[in-house]
Motif scaffolding. Structure first.
Motif, PDB file in Angstrom:
ATOM      1  N   LEU A 330       0.813  -1.203   0.000  1.00 28.93           N
ATOM      2  CA  LEU A 330       0.000   0.000   0.000  1.00 28.93           C
ATOM      3  C   LEU A 330       0.853   1.263   0.000  1.00 28.93           C
ATOM      4  O   LEU A 330       1.924   1.309   0.615  1.00 28.93           O
ATOM      5  N   LYS A 331       0.347   2.274  -0.673  1.00 22.39           N
ATOM      6  CA  LYS A 331       0.904   3.613  -0.588  1.00 22.39           C
ATOM      7  C   LYS A 331       0.149   4.341   0.521  1.00 22.39           C
ATOM      8  O   LYS A 331      -1.088   4.370   0.524  1.00 22.39           O
ATOM      9  N   VAL A 332       0.880   4.924   1.455  1.00 24.60           N
ATOM     10  CA  VAL A 332       0.282   5.602   2.606  1.00 24.60           C
ATOM     11  C   VAL A 332       0.389   7.108   2.387  1.00 24.60           C
ATOM     12  O   VAL A 332       1.484   7.641   2.199  1.00 24.60           O
ATOM     13  N   GLN A 333      -0.746   7.794   2.426  1.00 23.17           N
ATOM     14  CA  GLN A 333      -0.759   9.235   2.255  1.00 23.17           C
ATOM     15  C   GLN A 333      -1.689   9.879   3.280  1.00 23.17           C
ATOM     16  O   GLN A 333      -2.684   9.280   3.696  1.00 23.17           O
ATOM     17  N   LEU A 334      -1.331  11.092   3.652  1.00 24.08           N
ATOM     18  CA  LEU A 334      -2.166  11.881   4.548  1.00 24.08           C
ATOM     19  C   LEU A 334      -2.778  13.016   3.736  1.00 24.08           C
ATOM     20  O   LEU A 334      -2.059  13.829   3.136  1.00 24.08           O
ATOM     21  N   ALA A 335      -4.112  13.049   3.688  1.00 25.34           N
ATOM     22  CA  ALA A 335      -4.804  14.149   3.027  1.00 25.34           C
ATOM     23  C   ALA A 335      -4.868  15.313   4.002  1.00 25.34           C
ATOM     24  O   ALA A 335      -5.512  15.230   5.054  1.00 25.34           O
ATOM     25  N   THR A 336      -4.191  16.394   3.682  1.00 20.67           N
ATOM     26  CA  THR A 336      -4.137  17.581   4.528  1.00 20.67           C
ATOM     27  C   THR A 336      -4.998  18.675   3.906  1.00 20.67           C
ATOM     28  O   THR A 336      -5.526  18.508   2.803  1.00 20.67           O
ATOM     29  N   PRO A 337      -5.133  19.828   4.555  1.00 22.57           N
ATOM     30  CA  PRO A 337      -5.903  20.929   3.952  1.00 22.57           C
ATOM     31  C   PRO A 337      -5.322  21.439   2.639  1.00 22.57           C
ATOM     32  O   PRO A 337      -6.031  22.080   1.862  1.00 22.57           O
ATOM     33  N   THR A 338      -4.027  21.136   2.375  1.00 20.17           N
ATOM     34  CA  THR A 338      -3.399  21.642   1.147  1.00 20.17           C
ATOM     35  C   THR A 338      -3.076  20.563   0.118  1.00 20.17           C
ATOM     36  O   THR A 338      -2.704  20.887  -1.007  1.00 20.17           O
ATOM     37  N   GLY A 339      -3.213  19.302   0.468  1.00 25.93           N
ATOM     38  CA  GLY A 339      -2.936  18.249  -0.503  1.00 25.93           C
ATOM     39  C   GLY A 339      -2.506  16.955   0.153  1.00 25.93           C
ATOM     40  O   GLY A 339      -2.466  16.838   1.386  1.00 25.93           O
ATOM     41  N   LEU A 340      -2.164  15.968  -0.682  1.00 30.61           N
ATOM     42  CA  LEU A 340      -1.730  14.659  -0.204  1.00 30.61           C
ATOM     43  C   LEU A 340      -0.234  14.673   0.050  1.00 30.61           C
ATOM     44  O   LEU A 340       0.554  15.097  -0.804  1.00 30.61           O
ATOM     45  N   ILE A 341       0.177  14.191   1.224  1.00 31.73           N
ATOM     46  CA  ILE A 341       1.593  14.076   1.544  1.00 31.73           C
ATOM     47  C   ILE A 341       1.879  12.662   2.034  1.00 31.73           C
ATOM     48  O   ILE A 341       0.979  11.945   2.468  1.00 31.73           O
ATOM     49  N   ALA A 358       0.811  -3.341  12.530  1.00 29.55           N
ATOM     50  CA  ALA A 358       0.574  -2.071  13.237  1.00 29.55           C
ATOM     51  C   ALA A 358       1.742  -1.124  12.988  1.00 29.55           C
ATOM     52  O   ALA A 358       2.908  -1.545  13.002  1.00 29.55           O
ATOM     53  N   VAL A 359       1.414   0.139  12.752  1.00 35.00           N
ATOM     54  CA  VAL A 359       2.425   1.157  12.485  1.00 35.00           C
ATOM     55  C   VAL A 359       2.144   2.365  13.370  1.00 35.00           C
ATOM     56  O   VAL A 359       1.023   2.882  13.382  1.00 35.00           O
ATOM     57  N   ASP A 360       3.156   2.822  14.101  1.00 31.05           N
ATOM     58  CA  ASP A 360       3.009   4.003  14.936  1.00 31.05           C
ATOM     59  C   ASP A 360       3.308   5.237  14.093  1.00 31.05           C
ATOM     60  O   ASP A 360       4.443   5.465  13.675  1.00 31.05           O
ATOM     61  N   LEU A 361       2.277   6.033  13.822  1.00 33.77           N
ATOM     62  CA  LEU A 361       2.437   7.247  13.019  1.00 33.77           C
ATOM     63  C   LEU A 361       2.749   8.471  13.859  1.00 33.77           C
ATOM     64  O   LEU A 361       2.899   9.577  13.330  1.00 33.77           O
ATOM     65  N   LYS A 362       2.812   8.287  15.184  1.00 32.11           N
ATOM     66  CA  LYS A 362       3.121   9.354  16.132  1.00 32.11           C
ATOM     67  C   LYS A 362       2.187  10.555  15.924  1.00 32.11           C
ATOM     68  O   LYS A 362       0.989  10.391  15.710  1.00 32.11           O
ATOM     69  N   ASP A 363       2.728  11.773  15.942  1.00 34.29           N
ATOM     70  CA  ASP A 363       1.896  12.972  15.752  1.00 34.29           C
ATOM     71  C   ASP A 363       1.886  13.344  14.270  1.00 34.29           C
ATOM     72  O   ASP A 363       2.329  14.425  13.876  1.00 34.29           O
ATOM     73  N   VAL A 364       1.333  12.463  13.464  1.00 34.30           N
ATOM     74  CA  VAL A 364       1.428  12.585  12.007  1.00 34.30           C
ATOM     75  C   VAL A 364       0.800  13.860  11.467  1.00 34.30           C
ATOM     76  O   VAL A 364       1.223  14.382  10.434  1.00 34.30           O
ATOM     77  N   THR A 365      -0.185  14.421  12.148  1.00 36.53           N
ATOM     78  CA  THR A 365      -0.878  15.593  11.606  1.00 36.53           C
ATOM     79  C   THR A 365      -0.085  16.888  11.791  1.00 36.53           C
ATOM     80  O   THR A 365      -0.352  17.875  11.092  1.00 36.53           O
ATOM     81  N   LYS A 366       0.854  16.921  12.744  1.00 33.78           N
ATOM     82  CA  LYS A 366       1.722  18.089  12.949  1.00 33.78           C
ATOM     83  C   LYS A 366       0.929  19.394  13.080  1.00 33.78           C
ATOM     84  O   LYS A 366       1.293  20.424  12.539  1.00 33.78           O
ATOM     85  N   LEU A 372      -6.295   9.781   6.629  1.00 31.52           N
ATOM     86  CA  LEU A 372      -5.353   8.824   6.055  1.00 31.52           C
ATOM     87  C   LEU A 372      -5.970   8.137   4.843  1.00 31.52           C
ATOM     88  O   LEU A 372      -7.135   7.711   4.882  1.00 31.52           O
ATOM     89  N   VAL A 373      -5.190   8.024   3.776  1.00 26.72           N
ATOM     90  CA  VAL A 373      -5.642   7.406   2.524  1.00 26.72           C
ATOM     91  C   VAL A 373      -4.666   6.292   2.166  1.00 26.72           C
ATOM     92  O   VAL A 373      -3.469   6.543   2.001  1.00 26.72           O
ATOM     93  N   THR A 463      -7.560  16.611  -0.789  1.00 25.51           N
ATOM     94  CA  THR A 463      -7.419  17.373   0.458  1.00 25.51           C
ATOM     95  C   THR A 463      -8.457  16.944   1.479  1.00 25.51           C
ATOM     96  O   THR A 463      -9.431  16.250   1.165  1.00 25.51           O
ATOM     97  N   SER A 464      -8.241  17.399   2.713  1.00 26.72           N
ATOM     98  CA  SER A 464      -9.163  17.152   3.812  1.00 26.72           C
ATOM     99  C   SER A 464      -9.554  18.489   4.416  1.00 26.72           C
ATOM    100  O   SER A 464      -8.728  19.395   4.529  1.00 26.72           O
TER     101      SER A 464
END
Length: 534
Positions: A330-341, A358-366, A372-373, A463-464
């Motif tokens: 899988l490709k792991v991406q975070l949809a943020t207010p400005t785009g996919l990272i 299981a994967v620890d993403l910690k404070d992924v949203t910063k 998550l997509v 985006t999200s």
């Protein structure tokens, strides 16, 4: 004969609309292709099940029921009914479970104890008769929520149905606040629809967690259920989770640690009803992080979306499973207010077949809210996956957890009940780059009064968007949020977070908003069956 069979198929489809059985989404979560000659009709009957809320002496549970406006009255002119009734509970007096097979557990961990007390109402294998059969949160009209509350530690599970104009989109929210103890915090759940298969990535049988799966049978005949746990090496149990009988109109809570001798922090649970149908939800309690409900994830699919990670999340853990016979990349991406990272250090994720990762993403949203997509790395893979997130807010002794399972897109409409004048956050994500989503959000009238308000949001593809939702004018009581994508909108997924701090603890809960399946596509019958009798 061919014409007769085609007519029967048309009638069967129409009956699906009447009973609410027909589905509007394919197993993978995408929309079904509409038949060439069909019409979309509102379902005329729907069912919901709410598990027993809490056994805490310092807990309070609010129920909010709601049905959106829109469905026409039936041919008989009746507007419909909607209500829940108390269910019986199968348990032993020690607080464990007999798993429906007469095997008692102890009050501490459900293993090897005999339980204190006795009597017919506490005997293992017996369904405890509800003390009150008065309907709970009965609806009188569409478009206006109805609420009720209880602080009883013996509050039962609830089962019920809606018909007529109240059936399409009927939603009941169960929100529990526990003031103290290991289960302190805020627990929320959208009461579930009965089904035969459920997936729960993110369960635990470790010593610091106490996870119960609540199995509730809405029907007048027994259901037979199998439970299977999978850890990082595959199956965790033997036969302890097989052949669990759930009596009619009753609920069976099963402590997951009793199903395996191997304590596992990150596991996945599959619930399968081999006979009958059930509702299922997991109540997770952590010694340090409080408690919340873990709802079932969307059916396994090659791509999954997990919406609504709060911007102040201090820890995010992804738990995923490829339940089929093939591995998944899988490709792991975070949809943020400005785009996919792509989260740092997690460009891809490999899932071994039948094993939980299981994967620890910690404070992924910063500091920025996101969703998550997960998509196939090669773009063309059809390997299905199931996934969920455990999200934590706060630090030290002031932490609180909640869960976000993968959810289906909102195709026609979705609803979140039990919103107040403050504390709600609506998350919308358009996961496909280049496919913007336009969404109409309606705040209903309040349970005690108020005028509905509608607002439209545009979410750029990839985006999200997190917003404070609209509130009714002159709001009194609680209200519901209804989310409806506009015609031609790109795919959109949604979640709602409730935040109600408790003495410095950032207590919260997140409910995903899948499509309410309030309508079904009904093919036009090729021939009236009445001609067969002429």
């Amino acid at each position: 004969m061919k014409r007769t069979m085609m007519s029967l198929i048309g009638v069967a489809a129409a009956l699906g609309a009447v009973t609410g059985v027909a589905a509007v989404t394919a197993p993978g979560g995408g929309a079904q292709e509409a038949p060439r000659s069909s019409s979309r009709l509102p379902v005329q009957r729907s069912a919901l099940l709410c598990p027993a809320p809490t056994s805490s002496e310092v807990g309070r549970t609010d129920y909010t029921a709601f049905a959106p406006k829109g469905a026409a009255a039936g041919a008989d002119g009746k507007k419909g009914t909607a209500a829940l009734l108390p269910a019986g509970t199968v348990k032993d007096a020690g607080g464990g479970t007999d798993n429906g097979k007469g095997k008692k557990g102890s009050g501490k961990n459900g293993k090897g104890g005999k339980g204190a007390g006795g009597g017919a109402d506490s005997a293992a294998g017996q369904a405890v008769a509800p003390r009150d059969t008065k309907p709970v949160v009965p609806l009188q009209e569409a478009g206006k929520p109805v609420t009720t509350s209880t602080d009883s530690p013996d509050a039962p599970a609830l089962v019920g149905a809606a018909d007529g104009t109240l059936a399409p989109g009927w939603t009941v929210q169960q929100t529990t606040s526990v003031a103290a103890g290991s289960g302190r915090g805020l627990m929320g759940l959208s009461c579930t629809t009965p089904d035969t298969t459920f997936w729960f990535p993110g369960v635990s049988t470790a010593a610091d967690r106490q996870d119960y799966v609540h199995l509730t049978n809405p029907d007048p005949t027994p259901a037979v259920v199998d439970l299977q746990l999978r850890g990082k090496e595959g199956s965790l149990g033997g036969s302890a989770g097989e052949d669990i009988t759930v009596p009619p109109h009753a609920t069976v809570p099963v402590l997951l640690s009793t199903l395996t001798s191997a304590p596992t922090t990150n596991a996945s649970l599959q619930v399968v009803a081999r006979e009958g149908r059930i509702g299922a939800a997991v109540q997770a309690t952590d010694g340090k992080l409080g408690s919340d409900w873990l709802p079932a994830a969307a059916d396994p699919s090659p791509s999954v979306v997990l919406p609504g990670i709060p911007k102040d999340a201090t820890s995010v853990r992804l738990v995923a499973l490829a339940p089929g016979e093939s591995d998944a990349d899988l490709k792991v991406q975070l949809a943020t207010p400005t785009g996919l990272i792509t989260p740092a250090g997690l460009e891809s994720l490999h899932l071994k077949s039948g094993m939980t990762t299981a994967v620890d993403l910690k404070d992924v949203t910063k500091g920025e809210a996101g969703s998550l997509v997960l998509t196939p790395s090669d773009g063309g893979s059809k390997v299905p996956v199931a996934a969920a997130l455990r999200v934590t807010r706060g630090k030290g002794a002031k932490q609180e957890m909640a869960f976000i399972p993968a959810t289906r897109p909102v195709e026609q409409r979705a609803t979140a009940a039990d919103n107040r004048d403050k504390g709600s956050t609506l998350s919308l994500v358009a996961p496909e780059k280049g496919k913007d989503a336009k969404v109409k959000v309606t705040a209903s009238a309040g349970s005690g009064g108020g005028t509905p308000v509608t607002k439209t949001y545009t979410v750029k593809g990839g985006t999200s968007l997190d917003v404070t939702p609209p509130t009714p004018q002159g709001l009194k009581g609680t209200y519901a949020l209804t989310v409806e994508p506009a015609a031609g909108s790109g795919p959109v997924h949604a979640a709602r977070m409730l935040s109600r701090p408790q003495g410095g603890v950032p207590a919260f809960t997140v409910q995903t908003l899948p499509d309410d399946r309030g309508t079904v596509l009904v093919p036009t019958a090729g021939q009236d069956l009445s001609v067969l009798t002429k």
